[in-house]
Design an enzyme around this catalytic site. Sequence first.
Site, mmCIF file in Angstrom:
data_model
loop_
_atom_site.group_PDB
_atom_site.id
_atom_site.type_symbol
_atom_site.label_atom_id
_atom_site.label_comp_id
_atom_site.label_asym_id
_atom_site.label_seq_id
_atom_site.Cartn_x
_atom_site.Cartn_y
_atom_site.Cartn_z
ATOM 1 N N SER A 117 -3.631 -28.627 -0.649
ATOM 2 C CA SER A 117 -3.324 -28.411 -2.050
ATOM 3 C C SER A 117 -4.085 -29.434 -2.875
ATOM 4 C CB SER A 117 -1.822 -28.526 -2.324
ATOM 5 O OG SER A 117 -1.551 -28.426 -3.714
ATOM 6 N N HIS B 298 1.102 -20.470 -4.112
ATOM 7 C CA HIS B 298 0.732 -21.478 -3.120
ATOM 8 C C HIS B 298 1.401 -21.114 -1.795
ATOM 9 C CE1 HIS B 298 -0.509 -25.220 -1.429
ATOM 10 N NE2 HIS B 298 0.705 -25.739 -1.379
ATOM 11 N N CYS C 227 -5.568 -23.376 0.374
ATOM 12 C CA CYS C 227 -4.252 -23.379 1.019
ATOM 13 C C CYS C 227 -4.096 -22.248 2.029
ATOM 14 C CB CYS C 227 -3.154 -23.302 -0.036
ATOM 15 S SG CYS C 227 -3.188 -21.811 -1.040
#
Length: 388
Positions: A216, A199, A164
């Site tokens: 992701s 994330h 990510c």
Amino acid sequence: MTGSNPNASHSAHPKGDKGGRSRSSHARTITTVNNGGSEEEDKDGGVVFLVNKSGFPIDGQTWERMWGHVLKVHPSGREVVETIRNAACIAKPVVPSVPSYKASMSIPEWLQAIQNYMKMLQYPFFVKYNHTGTQFFEIRKSRPLSGLMETAREMIRESLPIKCLEAVILGIYLTNGQHSVERFPISFKSHFSGNNFHHVVLGIYCNGRYGSLGMSRRSELMDKPLVYRTLSDLIFEFEESYKKYLHSVKKVKIGLYVPHEPHSFQPIEWRQLVLNLSKMMRPETRKELEKYARDMRMKILKPASAHSPVKQRSRGKSLSPRRRQTSPQRRACRRDKSQKLNPIRLTGVFRYQVSSQIFSENIQRPAVMDKKVGDLSTLNEVGYQLRI
């Protein structure tokens, strides 16, 4: 050497084992990733997060760590490792071509082409994410934008699977030059089964709509179409996507717009706004997000690391326009104070205009008096004494 190293790497993890080279490299890697803030700070479901710090070509130590990761997490880890390492011939992966912008393409189509390219970096294509346990490109968030763009060019050159944080840097690089597209980082901290997960995606703003680019394990947590009217709608959409996987979002961090200057020495501002969603109600969260989005669109927010531009300074001159304008008046006042004025008497007519009508009033014209300052008995009814 090849057969014994995986076992050594595998035995370096139990408690009480000291001095192992793989153990020290794991500890050092985790600390670096914590500072950088990648998707998983130290563990992801009990798996250590590793970063390739040797560059390319990858050194032997990094390879052994990757094989050790497969031995631990894969159900048939030893069989998979032996099959791959003992294979006489391995198929060469397909290198995807870098998308190029065409004048006939709309901005949503261009963003979709970039997202498709990042997905094609994951080989084989049906995997759609880097499951090797190692982040191949080291991303230090404190680096200037020019250095991160060099890392993005390296990602294109090597064409390896990305995670990510790497996808955010690559997305910034591929959208450079599209000045109608504003880019800003969005970071999430979620909680699931006693573990915290991190994330990050690249937020997009264009023509009054919000969307995102990114990578992701879950398709709902990466790219979002450019259809959301407000920043809060985009954040709440990610929050609902997290709930599908039983994750609760704890914090959201939003940075500033990334400039379209690839040679800038200014680092990316990753966390200008930090919201603790676990302690905020939705109306309050929406209010804060909309205020921040408005300030970003007006470009009145400044990064905390920004410094005053040196090139605008001139030696011996003031930068304040107010001071430059009023300084002659102050000098005139100092000259007036240095002079000793005698009392004066005003005679004559003074005209002034109010609401487009001219009025006249008898006011005394200046005339130097021969009398002393303290003697005011000889002044008539319209006499004045001015003290400066």
